[in-house]
Design a protein around this motif. Sequence first.
Motif, mmCIF file in Angstrom:
data_model
loop_
_atom_site.group_PDB
_atom_site.id
_atom_site.type_symbol
_atom_site.label_atom_id
_atom_site.label_comp_id
_atom_site.label_asym_id
_atom_site.label_seq_id
_atom_site.Cartn_x
_atom_site.Cartn_y
_atom_site.Cartn_z
ATOM 1 N N ASN A 34 0.827 -1.214 0.000
ATOM 2 C CA ASN A 34 0.000 0.000 0.000
ATOM 3 C C ASN A 34 0.860 1.263 0.000
ATOM 4 O O ASN A 34 0.355 2.362 0.125
ATOM 5 N N VAL B 289 -0.490 -1.479 -6.022
ATOM 6 C CA VAL B 289 -1.004 -0.908 -4.773
ATOM 7 C C VAL B 289 -2.282 -1.652 -4.455
ATOM 8 O O VAL B 289 -3.241 -1.625 -5.226
ATOM 9 N N LYS B 290 -2.288 -2.356 -3.331
ATOM 10 C CA LYS B 290 -3.361 -3.280 -2.985
ATOM 11 C C LYS B 290 -4.748 -2.652 -3.067
ATOM 12 O O LYS B 290 -5.671 -3.219 -3.657
ATOM 13 N N ALA B 291 -4.846 -1.438 -2.476
ATOM 14 C CA ALA B 291 -6.165 -0.848 -2.387
ATOM 15 C C ALA B 291 -6.769 -0.513 -3.752
ATOM 16 O O ALA B 291 -7.962 -0.304 -3.867
ATOM 17 N N THR B 292 -5.906 -0.390 -4.758
ATOM 18 C CA THR B 292 -6.417 0.054 -6.053
ATOM 19 C C THR B 292 -6.776 -1.114 -7.000
ATOM 20 O O THR B 292 -7.202 -0.885 -8.121
ATOM 21 N N VAL B 293 -6.544 -2.305 -6.542
ATOM 22 C CA VAL B 293 -6.852 -3.443 -7.441
ATOM 23 C C VAL B 293 -7.814 -4.433 -6.818
ATOM 24 O O VAL B 293 -7.923 -4.547 -5.593
ATOM 25 N N ASP B 294 -8.524 -5.141 -7.711
ATOM 26 C CA ASP B 294 -9.375 -6.244 -7.259
ATOM 27 C C ASP B 294 -8.531 -7.508 -7.216
ATOM 28 O O ASP B 294 -7.455 -7.568 -7.823
#
Lengths: 124, 764
Positions: free
Chosen positions: A86, A106-111
């Motif tokens: 992140n 970036v973890k939060a931006t991907v499914d």
Amino acid sequence: MNNEKKVIIVEDEVALSKALQASLVENNIGFLAAYDGKEALDMINSQKPDLILLDLMLPKLDGFALLKILKDQAETKDIPVIVLSNLGQEDSIAKAVELGIVDYTVKATVDLEDVIDKIKKYLV
Amino acid sequence: MAASQNKNKEYKNLFNHFPSHLIVLDSNGSVLVSSETFRKLTKYTNKDLEAKKITSLKLFKTKSGSNVIKKIKRILAGKLPKFGELGAIEIVTKSKKKLTVAVNYNLVKSQDKKELIVTFDDVTGCTNLKEDVKTSEALLKDIGALFEKNITGIIIIQNGKIVYGTDYVRNFLGKDYLGKPFVKFIAPEYRVKVMKLYAARLLGRKIPPTYDIKMLFKGPMKDKILDVEIASTLINYKGKKAIMAFAHDITAKKRVEKEIKESEKKYKILADNIDTGLILHGADTKLLFSNLAASKILGLSVDQMQGKIAIDSSWKFVREDGTDMPLTEYPVNKVVSSKKAFKNYIVGIRRKDRKYITWVNVDATPVLVDKALDYVSITFVDITTKKELEKERVEYLVNISKQKNELNTILDNIAEGVFAIDKDNNITLFNEFAAQIFRHSPKTVIGKKYGRFLKFVYQDELVENNLIEEAIGKLKKSDQATLRMDAFNITLVNKMGHKIPVVFDIAELKDEQGELFGYIVTFRDITKFTTIDKLKSEFVSIASHQLRTPLSGIRWFAELLLKQKTSKLDKTQVSYAQQIYDSNKRIISLVDDLLDVSHIDSDEKFGIKKAKTDLYVVVKSVLDDIDHLIKEKGVKVVFKGCTPKKDVLFIDKAKMIQVLYNLLSNAVKYSKRGGIVEISCSKEQRDSYMFCIKDDGIGIPKYQHKQVFTKFFRADNVGLKDREGTGLGLYIARAIIEAHGGNISFDSKEGKGSTFCFTLPKGK
């Protein structure tokens, strides 16, 4: 995808690790999970995975240091590493790329779907 | 003069024993009238004398008497001078007593008739005439000797001629005055007066004891007119009547008198025209004299002061310290008791009718005669105004020093550096804070050129330029009196070579006339602020990171639910999971935007990484990203003017995607259903590109145009459903465009649509 291929998930956040694991199970990808940097290093050295999903902010040994060790060892330097962090700053990305990773996410931006796509891409 | 008058008096008394007796005859020689004294002397009655011919009178039946009768006849016949002496004769009284008398005569005219006044002086007492003469001559000699000293001339006139004169007379009348008529020596205009007086004297009438005339004196060279004071007396000289005259040269006296008068006048003028008050007290402290200035200073007329003593109820004296002055310290009393002069004695005079005190500086001097106090002279100058001014000045100075202390205390205790320089670049003020920062003590720098000690430079410039000089130059050009230097990263370089980030203000120092006399600089150490700024952005990025981790968890588990591979959800449950997923996504994008803003706020360049970038590719990737939005809205997107691989710019690809994403998603979001979004790209001059994104959507209300690029901007006319964004998109877009050296602008009409255009330089 077959179960012979092994992915090591290096993620200290249990929930995230569980989500990734669930997704890998759904996609029939074999995996092991490590929850800190040291455990990950040992696991990688003993198991020789086909791909590593690496978080950067890790207890005991941080992702950058682990990455450096892996790239310094002949038997581990060619294992593709996808960074799942992140830390979105440019300098973190640049530093990781310099150390020879194949992808930075970036973890939060991907499914999870996107993550699986990337894993499949490098497991071939 | 007083002395000579007294002496004249004495001589008058001395000759008072010469009584005068007279008869007056008509032109026929008959007796017209006789004096009482004559009748007393001769014992004849009026009846015996009146209307009788003088020749018939038994009085003169002597040998010498008959001679006199003969002479009288000749006088009446005009054969002898009109006045003169007839010498001493013997007369016989009615009681047959023989007397010796000196006879004088004076022929006068009365109502056109001739009258002869004959005076008789009884000289019987002078037993021997010869002796008498001797005596009188001896007397004259004595008198003469006496008068020589007093410079008084004495002459004796007999029969109108000068028969005697003291030596001193010769000095004036010349050698040959004896035997000459004295009238010759009288100034013409005084002759009548003198003759009248002469006759009156001969007749024994009362005349003034002294009178002033002008006399013609035969000087050694020429005639000289002198003022002379005359005193005269009738005497018997050589047996005959004579006038002894004392002549006193008063030319000098007259001159002196005139001079005194003049000087008195001058003195008065002088006394009244000086600012110094003059007062003369008697030994009894009574005020005898005061001048005009005294009146002015004390506010009392001459009459009000005259005769008053120092201790008067109408005024009170006050000591310099404002306390009441005891009587012994009153200027007059001090002189009276000590008989000594003093100077510069400050006395306050408090008057009943005045609220204020009149302050005077007094000089006093005793005037001693034979060691006894005669007068006390007091002079004084009004110093009220001076004293008031001095008081004001002292108060002013006290105030100033108070203010100065206050100011210094403030200056030394504020957490800002303050220093001032004059027009010649010398340091005139240097406060404690400045001293601490610069590591120079005020003592070492004050009075010296600031350039040696005080350096301010732009942080990233290697050459040490002097910012103060530059600031002064800017200040001079502007019409402002102050200038703030905070637009740049300014550092101060201290004695140790340490660089300290500061902002500073410079202001002109002007005097009351508006004349520039220097500059004052205040600076603030912003080390803390820069640190805080760093901390802030660190905090934001860490916080963002920490937020992202759980948000990732929510996103992924929501995703797992939606895939329905691991769990079976009904339709409603799926829609709930979808809500969780969407809301979470919004939080994630909000965190992303906040992260960007914190980067923008702490660093203008916020890590722009330029690389060769194909514009066409960038636009296409954005359009792919928002494809679902486009389809959802049914919007038609027109993209023109860009050619793949041809329009390559040196820009930050990721950031440019961010810009285009923000602008395009806005355009689509706020378009009408089935509307048209136009993307145009054109090459402008100087290798710069112009991008425009046009929609025919809801537009932005005019009153909000100014706020479009500010943080958290939301157009008021956006429907609730579309209120998804963070309001940071345009703010970030502008920051990115500007960081690339471009400009962004827009045109919008509410209800008609908006057009956002930006320029981008091609770069290297």
